[in-house]
Design a protein around this motif. Structure first.
Motif, mmCIF file in Angstrom:
data_model
loop_
_atom_site.group_PDB
_atom_site.id
_atom_site.type_symbol
_atom_site.label_atom_id
_atom_site.label_comp_id
_atom_site.label_asym_id
_atom_site.label_seq_id
_atom_site.Cartn_x
_atom_site.Cartn_y
_atom_site.Cartn_z
ATOM 1 N N GLN A 299 0.879 -1.132 -0.186
ATOM 2 C CA GLN A 299 0.024 -0.014 0.077
ATOM 3 C C GLN A 299 1.092 1.078 -0.166
ATOM 4 O O GLN A 299 1.766 1.312 0.826
ATOM 5 C CB GLN A 299 -0.810 0.064 1.292
ATOM 6 C CG GLN A 299 -1.631 -1.226 1.313
ATOM 7 C CD GLN A 299 -2.489 -1.250 2.673
ATOM 8 O OE1 GLN A 299 -3.452 -0.774 3.039
ATOM 9 N NE2 GLN A 299 -1.760 -1.856 3.867
ATOM 10 N N ILE A 300 0.719 2.036 -0.915
ATOM 11 C CA ILE A 300 1.412 3.592 -1.046
ATOM 12 C C ILE A 300 0.216 4.551 -0.879
ATOM 13 O O ILE A 300 -0.808 4.557 -1.433
ATOM 14 C CB ILE A 300 2.076 3.332 -2.417
ATOM 15 C CG1 ILE A 300 3.122 2.317 -2.596
ATOM 16 C CG2 ILE A 300 2.984 4.808 -2.455
ATOM 17 C CD1 ILE A 300 3.736 2.229 -4.048
ATOM 18 N N ALA A 301 0.699 5.569 0.029
ATOM 19 C CA ALA A 301 0.169 7.005 0.126
ATOM 20 C C ALA A 301 0.850 7.922 -0.673
ATOM 21 O O ALA A 301 2.045 7.820 -0.967
ATOM 22 C CB ALA A 301 -0.231 7.361 1.749
ATOM 23 N N CYS A 302 -0.116 9.082 -1.206
ATOM 24 C CA CYS A 302 0.450 10.077 -2.070
ATOM 25 C C CYS A 302 0.181 11.402 -1.475
ATOM 26 O O CYS A 302 -0.714 11.470 -0.724
ATOM 27 C CB CYS A 302 -0.335 10.019 -3.487
ATOM 28 S SG CYS A 302 0.030 8.328 -4.282
ATOM 29 N N ALA A 303 0.927 12.118 -1.905
ATOM 30 C CA ALA A 303 0.941 13.732 -1.380
ATOM 31 C C ALA A 303 -0.418 14.002 -1.673
ATOM 32 O O ALA A 303 -0.707 15.124 -0.755
ATOM 33 C CB ALA A 303 2.094 14.489 -1.919
#
Length: 451
Positions: A299-303
């Protein structure tokens, strides 16, 4: 890599990047771009075939250790009516001689993963433009070293991620840019592909696709080197097929960036079971303990508030799929069911409709222009586009459409996922490889009318 060393490396590299020169003047590319190719195996031969179709390219040199692969590459050149390239072989470091002994404008690096970083660095130091197959490196240190070298030397570098050029992926990119899905919220992708027959084989080069349980020194082709990563590493080992298109949809490094990551891995059962079934329960491969979980989820979060879900799934029986999903405030597309839904435009509320009519309507201009030239190229035409983009950007002395920041960020997902899994699925910070430049950089991928 422990957390303290990881943070120290990231902070030091960020400080270097903050003052690095982003562009350095380089010599003009001649009318015919002089290429070297390191790695003439099956994938290398695909790229060689694409280069040989062009009238603005010369293959000046090739390098490999396998006589059979070199011979196959030379036959391709001969059949295309091209002059025989200089051959470099006989040593693990023959590629170093190639980079220093013959004039080259560009090199394709199509070798086992562990060689990508050192070969790329050496080529950039020699002012030879790099087209590197995925991945960019193995460790976080590899990625920082590749990045620092590119920024210091100004040598062009492009990651040869072909899925960014898949026809439906580019049509969806066109739809995203025309606001069909509204504001994007979540995307998914991955590498979901049964590779058991790649990671193991008979070990007989005369029968490369014959079933077997051999790998490592007794294996052949990718089984010789790729399977070792599954023995020793647990993480998303091949993220770029999924994250590449996702990054383009989300404008990563072009007003957006990845900020945090966490990964989970299942137990490892598939490879051991396959080796036992094919080679017998007493075969050494059937007794090998594999570190790689059969399904790794990242899982990756973005700005800008979006999330990305990646899956790496190569050790179990399954049909091929990259598992793409693009979801926004007005609709959703998924490639597994080849369907989409656009609120207010799909014929029936809350019901999927076939995506093909939409994909045809929003077919990307580059596909409309070059579909005939891409016909017959590897991976449904994608391989034409990735080589074409690299060559055309070189000739135009233009920024690479998949640039150094893309390369290191997409590839760094692997060591970051390994770190997260090792530390109990901890959420780790994603380095800002651009040192803040992502805020002001503008999208360029597939916006040229030529590449």
């Amino acid at each position: 890599m422990n957390r303290r060393h990881f943070l120290a490396t990231s902070m030091a590299a960020s400080a270097v990047m903050a003052s690095a020169r982003l562009h350095t003047a380089r010599a003009a590319i001649p009318e015919r771009v002089r290429f070297g190719v390191i790695g003439t195996g099956l994938r290398g031969q695909v790229h060689i075939s694409e280069l040989l179709k062009r009238n603005d390219v010369t293959i000046a040199a090739i390098c490999d250790l396998e006589p059979a692969m070199l011979s196959a590459a030379l036959k391709l050149c001969e059949a295309a009516g091209h002059k025989k390239p200089q051959v470099y072989t006989g040593s693990d470091l023959a590629w170093e001689q190639m980079l220093t002994q013959i004039p080259l404008d560009a090199v394709l690096i199509v070798t086992p993963w562990e060689w990508h970083a050192p070969m790329s660095i050496a080529a950039m130091e020699a002012k030879v433009a790099v087209g590197c197959e995925v991945v960019a490196g193995i460790t976080m240190e590899d990625h920082w070293n590749v990045l620092r070298t590119q920024q210091r030397t100004g040598t062009p570098y492009m990651l040869l991620e072909n899925v960014c050029y898949r026809r439906d992926v580019m049509a969806v990119l066109n739809m995203v840019r025309q606001d069909l899905f509204g504001e994007l919220v979540h995307v998914q992708g991955g590498y979901q592909h049964d590779l058991r027959g790649v990671k193991f084989n008979s070990g007989n080069p005369a029968l490369p696709y014959e079933k077997g349980a051999e790998f490592g020194a007794k294996g052949w082709s990718e089984a010789r080197w790729r399977t070792g990563h599954s023995v020793n590493r647990n993480g998303d080992l091949y993220p770029s097929h999924g994250i590449g298109p996702a990054a383009m949809w989300l404008n990563i490094h072009r007003g957006n960036r990845f900020t945090r990551l966490s990964s989970f891995a299942t137990k490892a059962r598939g490879l051991k079971q396959y080796a036992a079934e094919v080679g017998g329960k007493d075969h050494p491969s059937a007794k090998t303990e594999f570190a790689l979980g059969d399904v790794v989820t990242t899982q990756i979060a973005c700005a800008n508030g979006e999330t990305v879900l990646l899956q790496h799934d190569t050790n179990l029986p399954r049909p091929y799929s990259l598992g793409f999903r693009v979801q926004g405030t007005r609709g959703i597309w998924m490639d597994v069911n080849k369907s989409l839904y656009i609120e207010g435009k799909s014929p029936t509320a809350h019901r999927w409709e076939p995506a093909q009519a939409w994909l045809d309507k929003y077919d990307h201009p580059l596909w409309k222009k070059y579909a005939s030239k891409a016909e017959g190229a590897g991976h449904g035409g994608m391989d034409f586009f990735v080589i074409h983009a690299f060559v055309e950007a070189l000739k135009a002395n233009a920024p690479m459409p998949i640039d150094i920041f893309d390369a290191v960020a997409w590839s760094a997902i692997t060591p970051l996922s390994e770190l997260s899994i090792k530390e109990g699925n901890r959420t780790v910070e994603f380095p800002d490889f651009t040192a803040g430049a992502w805020k002001d950089r503008k999208p360029i991928f597939a916006l040229s009318d030529s590449y």
